[in-house]
Enzyme design. Structure first.
Site, PDB file in Angstrom:
ATOM      1  N   LEU A  40       0.818  -1.217   0.000  1.00  0.00           N
ATOM      2  CA  LEU A  40       0.000   0.000   0.000  1.00  0.00           C
ATOM      3  C   LEU A  40       0.846   1.259   0.000  1.00  0.00           C
ATOM      4  O   LEU A  40       0.418   2.310  -0.475  1.00  0.00           O
ATOM      5  CB  LEU A  40      -0.926   0.014   1.227  1.00  0.00           C
ATOM      6  CG  LEU A  40      -1.998  -1.075   1.292  1.00  0.00           C
ATOM      7  CD1 LEU A  40      -2.695  -1.044   2.648  1.00  0.00           C
ATOM      8  CD2 LEU A  40      -3.011  -0.897   0.175  1.00  0.00           C
ATOM      9  N   GLY A  43       7.151   4.009   4.016  1.00  0.00           N
ATOM     10  CA  GLY A  43       7.497   5.160   4.831  1.00  0.00           C
ATOM     11  C   GLY A  43       8.915   5.028   5.329  1.00  0.00           C
ATOM     12  O   GLY A  43       9.635   4.085   4.973  1.00  0.00           O
ATOM     13  N   PHE A  45       9.928   4.194   8.167  1.00  0.00           N
ATOM     14  CA  PHE A  45      10.154   3.126   9.136  1.00  0.00           C
ATOM     15  C   PHE A  45       9.551   1.792   8.732  1.00  0.00           C
ATOM     16  O   PHE A  45       9.587   0.838   9.510  1.00  0.00           O
ATOM     17  CB  PHE A  45       9.601   3.537  10.515  1.00  0.00           C
ATOM     18  CG  PHE A  45      10.168   4.844  10.975  1.00  0.00           C
ATOM     19  CD1 PHE A  45      11.505   4.971  11.279  1.00  0.00           C
ATOM     20  CD2 PHE A  45       9.360   5.959  11.070  1.00  0.00           C
ATOM     21  CE1 PHE A  45      12.034   6.181  11.690  1.00  0.00           C
ATOM     22  CE2 PHE A  45       9.883   7.172  11.479  1.00  0.00           C
ATOM     23  CZ  PHE A  45      11.223   7.285  11.785  1.00  0.00           C
ATOM     24  N   VAL A  48       3.885  -0.797   4.227  1.00  0.00           N
ATOM     25  CA  VAL A  48       2.514  -1.128   4.616  1.00  0.00           C
ATOM     26  C   VAL A  48       1.887  -2.023   3.544  1.00  0.00           C
ATOM     27  O   VAL A  48       1.971  -1.729   2.350  1.00  0.00           O
ATOM     28  CB  VAL A  48       1.660   0.144   4.808  1.00  0.00           C
ATOM     29  CG1 VAL A  48       0.252  -0.224   5.255  1.00  0.00           C
ATOM     30  CG2 VAL A  48       2.318   1.075   5.827  1.00  0.00           C
ATOM     31  N   ASP A 174       5.792  14.101  13.543  1.00  0.00           N
ATOM     32  CA  ASP A 174       5.982  13.872  12.109  1.00  0.00           C
ATOM     33  C   ASP A 174       4.710  14.175  11.316  1.00  0.00           C
ATOM     34  O   ASP A 174       4.325  13.413  10.428  1.00  0.00           O
ATOM     35  CB  ASP A 174       6.429  12.424  11.863  1.00  0.00           C
ATOM     36  CG  ASP A 174       7.132  12.244  10.519  1.00  0.00           C
ATOM     37  OD1 ASP A 174       7.598  13.254   9.947  1.00  0.00           O
ATOM     38  OD2 ASP A 174       7.221  11.100  10.037  1.00  0.00           O
TER      39      ASP A 174
END
Length: 321
Positions: A40, A43, A45, A48, A174
Site C-alpha cells: 500500500l 514510509g 520506518f 505497509v 511527524d
C-alpha cells in the site's frame, strides 16, 4: 496480554476485540507473504501491506524495518505504547501488533553463526482513500474548499486530543500530508506514530540528541537544539494547514529542513488581497475561511515557539468560523 489469534477462523475477532498480539504466521498469510502486489505504501520506518481476512475484511499491516537513525524496537514501542491509549475519530486505530523473535543460521566472515531475527509488525484499520497528499496537490483529483476546511478541522481535533485528552500529552513529531489518512467519507486520521513521544502530566518539554524527522516540517528548536514540546507539532501543523489551504506543495531540501523558503513564498503571495481576488466567486464565507486558515498556518510557523498558538486556541478559532 490479550488472547492471541491462532488461526484464520478467528480472523473476524480482529474487528471486535481490543488490541492484541497477533502471530507473524497469521499476518504473513493474510498479506500473501508480504507480496509486492499487496503493498500500500512505504514510509521511513516500514512498508505497509494490505491484509485480507477470511471474511473479506481488510486491515493495513506495517512491517517495520531497521533505520540507521531509529531502531524498529523504538519505533514499535512508540507506536504501540502511544496508540493503545488513543481512541478518536481523527486518529488511526491500532487493531493489533506482532513482536516475535526466532533464531537463524547465517554466514559471517566465513563462519556460520546463529543470530536472532525480530518480526515486528503493526496492524491498523484500513483506510481506502490513502494519504492526504493525493488530494491537495494534483489538479486531477483535488478536493474542493469545503472538504479541505473539514479536513483541517478534523486534523486539528485529532491533535487537540493527543495534546490534551489522555494521561500525558502525546507529541506526534511527524505531521505532514503523507501521514494523514482518509477514510471512505474523507474523514482525516493522523497516522504513523513512529517518532511520537509521550510526556508525563507535569512535563511540558524534553530534549534529545537524536534529531530525526521529515525535511521541511521540523520546528527550528527541535532541529537545532533537540527541544521537543507540543509546539513542535504546532510548527508542523502550520505547514500542513498552509499546504491544504493553498494547494501549494512544500518542497524542502537538506538546506531548508524547516520549510522557511516555502513559508516566505506563501507570506509574499497569499495576501488578503490575493485570496479575495482568487476566491471571491466562491462566496464571502469561503474567502474568510481561507484567510483565517492561511493566517493560522503562518502564526503556527513562527520561529520562536512561544509565539505560536496552542492547539486549543486553533480549534476554538476554527469552530467559530
Amino acid at each position: 496480554m490479550s488472547e492471541m489469534v491462532t488461526d484464520t477462523s478467528k480472523a473476524t475477532l480482529l474487528s471486535t476485540l481490543p488490541t492484541r498480539n497477533i502471530p507473524a504466521s497469521f499476518l504473513k498469510q493474510i498479506t500473501n507473504d508480504f507480496s509486492p502486489e499487496r503493498e500500500l505504501g512505504k514510509g521511513a520506518f516500514g512498508i505497509v501491506y494490505k491484509g485480507i481476512l477470511e471474511d473479506g475484511e481488510v486491515i493495513a499491516v506495517k512491517k517495520l524495518v531497521e533505520s540507521s537513525l531509529v531502531s524498529h524496537e523504538k519505533t514499535f514501542s512508540n507506536e504501540v505504547g502511544n496508540l493503545m491509549a488513543v481512541q478518536h475519530e481523527n486518529i488511526v486505530k491500532l487493531v493489533g501488533f506482532c513482536h516475535e523473535t526466532h533464531k537463524k543460521v547465517v554466514q559471517h566472515n566465513g563462519r556460520y553463526i546463529i543470530v536472532e531475527i525480530a518480526e515486528v509488525l503493526l496492524c491498523y484499520e484500513y483506510l481506502p482513500k490513502g494519504s492526504l497528499d493525493k488530494y491537495i496537490f494534483a489538479q486531477s483529483n483535488r478536493i474542493d474548499w469545503d472538504l479541505r476546511f473539514k479536513v483541517i478541522r478534523g486534523i486539528c481535533n485529532g491533535l487537540y486530543f493527543l495534546h490534551n485528552k489522555i494521561h500525558g500529552p502525546v507529541v506526534h513529531m511527524d505531521l505532514k500530508p503523507e501521514n494523514i489518512l482518509l477514510d471512505d467519507n474523507m474523514v482525516p486520521k493522523i497516522a504513523d506514530f513512529g517518532l511520537s513521544r509521550l510526556f508525563g502530566q507535569e512535563q511540558t518539554r524534553m530534549n534529545t540528541q537524536n534529531v530525526v524527522g521529515s525535511l521541511g516540517y521540523m520546528a527550528p528548536e527541535y532541529l537545532y537544539r533537540g527541544e521537543i514540546s507540543t509546539q513542535s507539532d504546532i510548527y508542523s501543523l502550520g505547514l500542513l494547514i498552509i499546504e491544504i489551504s493553498t494547494g501549494e506543495k512544500n518542497a524542502p531540501n537538506f538546506d531548508d529542513k524547516c520549510g522557511r523558503t516555502f513559508i516566505e513564498k506563501v507570506q509574499q503571495k497569499w495576501t488578503d488581497k490575493y485570496i479575495t481576488s482568487k476566491y471571491e466567486p466562491f462566496g464571502a464565507d469561503c474567502v474568510q475561511q481561507i484567510k483565517m486558515c492561511v493566517k493560522i498556518g503562518l502564526q503556527c510557523v513562527e520561529q520562536e515557539r512561544k509565539n505560536r498558538p496552542s492547539i486549543a486556541d486553533i480549534v476554538d478559532r476554527l469552530n467559530r468560523c
